[in-house]
Each structure stands twice: as structure tokens, then as C-alpha cells.
Scaffold this active site. Sequence first.
Site, PDB file in Angstrom:
ATOM      1  N   ASP A   1      -3.069 -18.169   0.549  1.00 25.61           N
ATOM      2  CA  ASP A   1      -4.111 -19.062  -0.499  1.00 25.61           C
ATOM      3  C   ASP A   1      -4.522 -19.963   0.249  1.00 25.61           C
ATOM      4  O   ASP A   1      -5.829 -20.030   0.085  1.00 25.61           O
ATOM      5  CB  ASP A   1      -3.328 -19.607  -1.744  1.00 25.61           C
ATOM      6  CG  ASP A   1      -2.162 -20.024  -1.456  1.00 25.61           C
ATOM      7  OD1 ASP A   1      -1.388 -20.035  -0.347  1.00 25.61           O
ATOM      8  OD2 ASP A   1      -1.464 -20.649  -2.380  1.00 25.61           O
TER       9      ASP A   1
ATOM     10  N   ASP B   1      -6.659  -6.921   4.132  1.00 23.77           N
ATOM     11  CA  ASP B   1      -7.590  -6.211   3.463  1.00 23.77           C
ATOM     12  C   ASP B   1      -8.377  -7.065   2.825  1.00 23.77           C
ATOM     13  O   ASP B   1      -9.549  -7.139   3.000  1.00 23.77           O
ATOM     14  CB  ASP B   1      -6.880  -5.297   2.451  1.00 23.77           C
ATOM     15  CG  ASP B   1      -7.988  -4.570   1.724  1.00 23.77           C
ATOM     16  OD1 ASP B   1      -8.977  -4.036   2.493  1.00 23.77           O
ATOM     17  OD2 ASP B   1      -7.940  -4.385   0.461  1.00 23.77           O
TER      18      ASP B   1
ATOM     19  N   TYR C   1       0.804  -1.157   0.042  1.00 24.09           N
ATOM     20  CA  TYR C   1       0.005   0.287  -0.165  1.00 24.09           C
ATOM     21  C   TYR C   1       0.990   1.129   0.068  1.00 24.09           C
ATOM     22  O   TYR C   1       0.557   2.311  -0.577  1.00 24.09           O
ATOM     23  CB  TYR C   1      -0.822   0.149   1.263  1.00 24.09           C
ATOM     24  CG  TYR C   1      -2.258  -0.674   1.086  1.00 24.09           C
ATOM     25  CD1 TYR C   1      -2.193  -1.922   0.826  1.00 24.09           C
ATOM     26  CD2 TYR C   1      -3.214   0.162   1.195  1.00 24.09           C
ATOM     27  CE1 TYR C   1      -3.709  -2.504   0.452  1.00 24.09           C
ATOM     28  CE2 TYR C   1      -4.516  -0.252   1.193  1.00 24.09           C
ATOM     29  CZ  TYR C   1      -4.633  -1.716   0.939  1.00 24.09           C
ATOM     30  OH  TYR C   1      -6.008  -2.465   0.440  1.00 24.09           O
TER      31      TYR C   1
ATOM     32  N   ASP D   1     -12.299  -8.945   4.261  1.00 28.21           N
ATOM     33  CA  ASP D   1     -13.634  -8.912   3.514  1.00 28.21           C
ATOM     34  C   ASP D   1     -14.252 -10.404   3.282  1.00 28.21           C
ATOM     35  O   ASP D   1     -15.319 -10.546   3.633  1.00 28.21           O
ATOM     36  CB  ASP D   1     -13.505  -8.325   2.211  1.00 28.21           C
ATOM     37  CG  ASP D   1     -13.757  -6.809   2.030  1.00 28.21           C
ATOM     38  OD1 ASP D   1     -13.619  -6.200   3.168  1.00 28.21           O
ATOM     39  OD2 ASP D   1     -14.125  -6.207   1.052  1.00 28.21           O
TER      40      ASP D   1
ATOM     41  N   LYS E   1       2.730 -15.365   2.518  1.00 29.84           N
ATOM     42  CA  LYS E   1       3.411 -16.004   1.438  1.00 29.84           C
ATOM     43  C   LYS E   1       4.796 -16.181   0.971  1.00 29.84           C
ATOM     44  O   LYS E   1       5.583 -15.921   0.498  1.00 29.84           O
ATOM     45  CB  LYS E   1       2.608 -15.292   0.079  1.00 29.84           C
ATOM     46  CG  LYS E   1       2.810 -15.951  -1.099  1.00 29.84           C
ATOM     47  CD  LYS E   1       1.688 -17.070  -1.332  1.00 29.84           C
ATOM     48  CE  LYS E   1       1.940 -17.830  -2.762  1.00 29.84           C
ATOM     49  NZ  LYS E   1       1.081 -18.906  -2.883  1.00 29.84           N
TER      50      LYS E   1
HETATM   51  C1  IPM Z   1     -10.259  -0.981   4.105  1.00 24.35           C
HETATM   52  C2  IPM Z   1     -10.544  -0.146   2.743  1.00 24.35           C
HETATM   53  C3  IPM Z   1      -9.503   0.522   2.444  1.00 24.35           C
HETATM   54  C4  IPM Z   1      -7.962  -0.317   2.309  1.00 24.35           C
HETATM   55  C5  IPM Z   1      -9.538   1.208   1.079  1.00 24.35           C
HETATM   56  C6  IPM Z   1     -10.743   2.310   1.382  1.00 24.35           C
HETATM   57  C7  IPM Z   1      -8.292   2.238   1.041  1.00 24.35           C
HETATM   58  O1  IPM Z   1     -10.998  -1.272   1.929  1.00 24.35           O
HETATM   59  O2  IPM Z   1     -10.128  -0.351   5.116  1.00 24.35           O
HETATM   60  O3  IPM Z   1     -10.325  -2.125   4.165  1.00 24.35           O
HETATM   61  O4  IPM Z   1      -7.903  -0.979   1.261  1.00 24.35           O
HETATM   62  O5  IPM Z   1      -7.338  -0.373   3.443  1.00 24.35           O
HETATM   63 MN    MN Z   2     -10.828  -3.329   2.559  1.00 20.67          MN
END
Ligand code: IPM
Ligand code: MN
Length: 372
Positions: free
Chosen positions: A221, A245, A142, A249, A189
Site C-alpha cells: 500500500d 500486476d 493467480y 500498471d 504485505k
Molecule cells: C498482465 C496482464 C495479465 C496478468 C492478464 C491478461 C492475465 O494483466 O500481463 O499484466 O494479469 O498477468
Molecule cells: Mn496486468
Amino acid sequence: MEKKIAVILGDGIGPEVTQQSIKVLNAVALRFGHTFEYSYGIMGADAIDKTGNPLPDETIETCLQSDAILFGAIGHPKYDNDPTAKVRPEQGLLKLRKELQLFANIRPISTYQSLQHLSPLKSKQLKGVDFVIFRELTGGIYFGKKELSEDQTYASDLCAYSKSEIERVSHLAFQYARKRKKKLTLVDKANVLETSRLWRKVVQEIASEYSDVTVDYMFVDNAAMQIILNPAQFDVILTENMFGDIISDEASVLSGSLGLLPSASVGNKTALFEPIHGSYPQAAGKDIANPLGSILSAAMLLDHFQLTHEATAVRAAVAWTLANGFVSKDIDAINNYSTTAIGDLITDHIERNKDSDSSSSSNASLNQSTII
Ligand code: IPM
Ligand code: MN
């Protein structure tokens, strides 16, 4: 207790869900005799529209002068579909994380019995699922050097980590694991990436200081697969920025809705609390978004102030709404309540001191505090 809270409403549904958290925090203040003073800052597409800058200096200043930050959401489709945009809302959040040195992002993944039917997994697999992802937040790909060749046919993003960056988040994760089931899984990884091998080496060294914590190592993975196949095996997952990240999710769907999950970002300065969902522009302004991710983030903020009873009262009120079907559209498409109505119900519950109702919650982990 008197505390200053910086509020960044942000984009999309950010303002409407954060308003519910403020109501909830005000109810907590009233019931428990605290004073919370709010100052507002702007960030993201909202800030670009108003100032041309996704993170104005005044917002950073407001955050630095506060005891905690409550943040809504960031992002707008007009930027997502324009890869050539020079200024993007997300730059605001990334800059804020860097400026405040918010190096650890903590994302608890819990499940709720009354919502198990919403999860894509069978209830058998959801039994005992209760884990926390510690995502490194200010390093890795990032923040590494980015390049785009002049003729725009070649691009690169560097993934870099220093030993000290790995150490500081790892210590937090180990300390956290100690308060839980004492199991930590490093997701990396290391069979391919040099940075991952450094993570493994550093975590192995640190592990000797926490001999009561069992450590295992998993390639990302495989971890992505295990989170679906057998999520109950995890307790604390520690991982680098981008892997964290992605898998957070993924893990969020276990609970049944992304809209439920809170997060805390902590570091050397003011800590920030935000739901893990995005700005959900399709729902913005419609009063249909799920406010629970934000309200549970406010509970984490209370934990951070060491206001454990107060945080428990908030979680109990949330559990009560879920157990009684006071849920938003993402959870029940037919019988649902508005964002504001759910915020009001939770606020009332806290004000009326109905803690005893928490026993009706089928989810014990909901009442667990997350001391950071
Ligand atoms: C998160 C979001 C952020 C990230 C974005 C909005 C920059 O997806 O907080 O998980 O990728 O960290
Ligand atoms: Mn995110």
C-alpha cells in the site's frame, strides 16, 4: 546468428503492433547479418474462436521449439463482461506462463523527456525515474486453488508460495540489481500475509549473498503511494505475482503512455516478450495503436540473444521517433502517425544505420540494455 522466433499475434491490437516488431527484427537481421525464422501460434480469444481452446497444444510445441517468443496482447470484451464464461482468453496466457515456467516478469519503467507533459506527475518528480519491476509470474493467488460453492454464494482464491519459488525470482532480481544501482526493494504485505512473511524471510537470507546490494522492504500500500510521490527512489522492485500486476500498471503511467512499455518473461525454457498493454479492442484494426511497447519488447528479445548492439540500434531508432514527434495517437491526439508509419520509420532508421542520431535522444536510459 540464426534464431527461431515463435510469434503469437493474439487479440485486439496484438497483431498490428507485433507486425511492426517483425519488420523491425527483419531490419535488424538485414543490417547485422542474422537470420530470424518465424513460426506462428495462436492463443487467447483468437484461439478460442478458431479452436475452442485458448492455448492449443501446437502453440505450446511451437514455443518450446523456438529460441524466443514474441507475443502481442490478449483479451476480448465479450469475455470481460461475462463472469460466467467457462473459457477465457487469459487462461491461455496463464497456462503458457506455467507450461514454460516463466517465473520472472521483468518490466522496465523509463521516462522520456519529450513525453513528460503526458505524465500525470510533475516533471520535478519524474527526474531520474528509471526502475525495473521483477514480478513473480507463476505462483501466488493467480495459480492457487480456486473454489466456487455449488450455490455460487462463496468463492475463494488461495495465495500460496514455496521457498524455492521465491528464491529463483529473487536471485534474478538481485543479479539484475548488481548491474544497476544496486538497490532492491521487496514489496509485500508482511504485516498481514503469511506468504509475504515468507518472502521477507527468504529475501533476507538471499540478501547476505549479495552484500553489495542495498535491500529495503516496503508494504504494497505504501509502495503504491511512493511510486507516485517519489518514483526516483526505486531501482529494482521485487514482488509477488498480483502485487506486481497492479503496481506495474500504476508505474506505467509515469512514462506518459501504457503503450510504450515492454516486458520480458523468463524462466527455465523459452523466454517470452510482450508489451505490457492489453488488447485495446477499441483501437483494433484502426492502425492507431502505439507499436513502441512491442518494438521495445523486441529490443529486450535481442538483449536476451545477447545481441546488444542490435538492441541498442532498435532503442536508438525508437528514441529518434519520439524526439522528432513521430508518435501515435495516445501520445499526440492531433499530430500523430499510424502504427504502420511508425513501424516503417523505425525500420528505415535501423536499415540506414543512423545510430549516431541516438545522441539527439534526451533519454539516456533508453539506450541502456536489459540483459536477462
Ligand atoms: C498482465 C496482464 C495479465 C496478468 C492478464 C491478461 C492475465 O494483466 O500481463 O499484466 O494479469 O498477468
Ligand atoms: Mn496486468
